[in-house]
Structures are given as structure tokens and as C-alpha cells.
Write an enzyme that holds these catalytic residues in place. Structure first.
Site, short mmCIF file in Angstrom:
data_model
loop_
_atom_site.label_atom_id
_atom_site.label_comp_id
_atom_site.label_asym_id
_atom_site.label_seq_id
_atom_site.Cartn_x
_atom_site.Cartn_y
_atom_site.Cartn_z
N GLU A 54 1.02 -1.13 -0.01
CA GLU A 54 -0.06 0.08 -0.08
C GLU A 54 0.85 1.15 0.00
OE1 GLU A 54 -2.46 2.57 3.37
OE2 GLU A 54 -2.68 0.45 3.53
N ARG A 58 1.40 10.37 0.69
CA ARG A 58 1.87 11.29 1.55
C ARG A 58 3.02 12.13 1.03
NH1 ARG A 58 2.44 7.53 7.02
NH2 ARG A 58 0.35 6.65 7.02
N LYS A 142 -10.78 -0.43 7.26
CA LYS A 142 -9.41 -0.16 8.03
C LYS A 142 -9.69 0.39 8.94
CE LYS A 142 -5.44 2.93 7.61
NZ LYS A 142 -4.56 3.95 6.86
#
Length: 226
Positions: A54, A58, A142
Site C-alpha cells: 500500500e 503522503r 481499515k
């Protein structure tokens, strides 16, 4: 995803991707600055026996890194994380991501993913968040930040009223507590960054990333309670 938000064929595709995540059991959460770092990490993960990642949105180079990994490692189950806007959904899909992960539950982001035909795991931290996800037709979420909101105990408590929900806890997961999370029947997989610490990525220490990855794979393969 529910039938109201996706076709039967798309629902089947989503389930296939989620089943792959379930088989992997561990999802490395990767922060990279460019294509070179991304490709190095992808190879290290594959060498460690875990062809899944993943890559978070960012950094400015995240999209290029995802595109490079998708091109050179087509068999790797590649996702985009920290997806917080519909625009990022489009960018991740265009780059080649096979699934998306978000730190929270945003209706606009989830709907954009559904419209793009790609599975998404929205972040939840409470019962209200889970209900919002269910309203959008999402049953795999999640839990974030898992360590802060209660860890395995929180998952046990939330699984009681939400028996149909599967969790991918992320945040505060390590090799030490990995077995405790994976021992819970409602946990599909766990997300973690300890295998791919940013300092290792920056230093180009891909051998250590491979070692930690192999260790995680070994832990995940153990029988419950071992």
C-alpha cells in the site's frame, strides 16, 4: 460493495482483490519519495515472500512510484493509501492501483472509488464510522489508528454488533502484536509499516526490508496461538 453501488461483475472483482489481501494477511504500508525507492521496496517485498504493498499518497512522488511499480511488477497486489479526495482516487486508478485505502470514511471518496470500479477500504475508529461505511455498501474497513482506538480489544467489541464487517487494523501494529490481531476471526489482514520503515527506504537498506518481510510472512503463517 453493495449491489446498489456496483454491478455484479464489479462486486466480484472487489471480492477477488479482498480475498488476495486476506491470503497475504499482511499489508506493508509504504512511504516513498520517488520511483527508484518504490521499485526497490517492491522488489524487497517480493523477495521476502509478500508481493503486496500500500503506497501512501503522503509524498509528491507517490503517484509516479505507483505507476513505476505497476509497470515493472504487474503481479504485485498494489494499492494506494492515504487517499482523501476524489481527485486522488482518479490519480491512483490512472497510476495502476488495484485497491485504495483511506484514513477515514468520506462518502465522496468512497463513491468516487465505486464509480471508478476499484475496491476501497475506508478508515473507521468508532461504531458511527462503521455505520457510515455500511450505508455506503462497504463491509471491509481499515481500523485506524488501531493501537490508539483500542487494538484487538476494540475489534472484539466492534465485531459483536457488526458481525458482517471485516477489519484491516493499521497503526501501532508490529511483529510483536501481529499474532494477536491475526488471531481474531473478523480481521482480514493487518497493515503495518515496521517492515518498510522510512529510514530503511531512504538508506536503501532493502536487504533489511526483505528480512523483516520474511519474518512477518513467517509469523502470519503460524497456526493461531503458536
Amino acid at each position: 460493495m453493495s449491489a446498489k453501488s456496483s454491478s455484479p461483475a464489479q462486486a466480484g472483482h472487489d471480492l477477488d482483490v479482498l480475498e488476495e489481501l486476506g491470503r497475504a494477511r499482511v499489508v506493508p504500508v509504504v512511504v516513498v519519495d520517488d520511483e527508484t525507492q518504490g521499485l526497490g521496496v517492491a522488489k524487497a517485498l517480493s523477495d521476502g515472500g509478500l508481493p503486496v504493498a500500500e503506497v501512501t499518497f503522503r509524498t509528491a512522488g507517490a503517484r509516479a512510484a505507483i505507476a513505476a511499480i505497476a509497470a515493472e511488477h504487474p503481479d504485485l497486489l498494489l494499492g494506494a493509501g492515504t487517499v482523501v479526495t476524489p481527485q486522488q482516487v482518479d490519480e491512483a486508478v490512472a497510476a495502476g492501483a488495484k485497491y485504495l485505502v483511506s484514513p477515514g470514511t468520506s462518502a465522496s471518496v468512497v463513491r468516487a472509488a465505486q464509480a471508478a470500479g476499484i475496491p476501497i477500504l475506508p478508515g473507521v475508529a468508532s461504531a458511527s464510522d462503521i455505520m457510515a461505511a455500511l450505508d455506503l455498501g462497504v463491509t471491509t474497513v481499515k481500523l485506524f489508528p488501531a493501537g490508539v482506538v483500542g487494538g484487538p480489544a476494540a475489534i472484539k467489541a466492534l465485531s459483536a454488533p457488526f458481525g458482517q464487517v471485516r477489519f484491516v487494523p493499521t497503526g501501532g501494529v508490529s511483529a510483536a502484536n501481529l499474532p494477536e490481531y491475526l488471531g481474531l476471526p473478523s480481521v482480514l489482514a493487518v497493515g503495518g509499516s515496521w517492515m518498510v520503515e522510512k529510514k530503511l527506504v531512504v538508506a536503501g537498506d532493502f536487504a533489511e526490508i526483505t528480512r523483516r518481510t520474511a519474518e512477518a510472512v513467517s509469523i502470519a503463517a503460524r497456526p493461531e496461538g503458536a
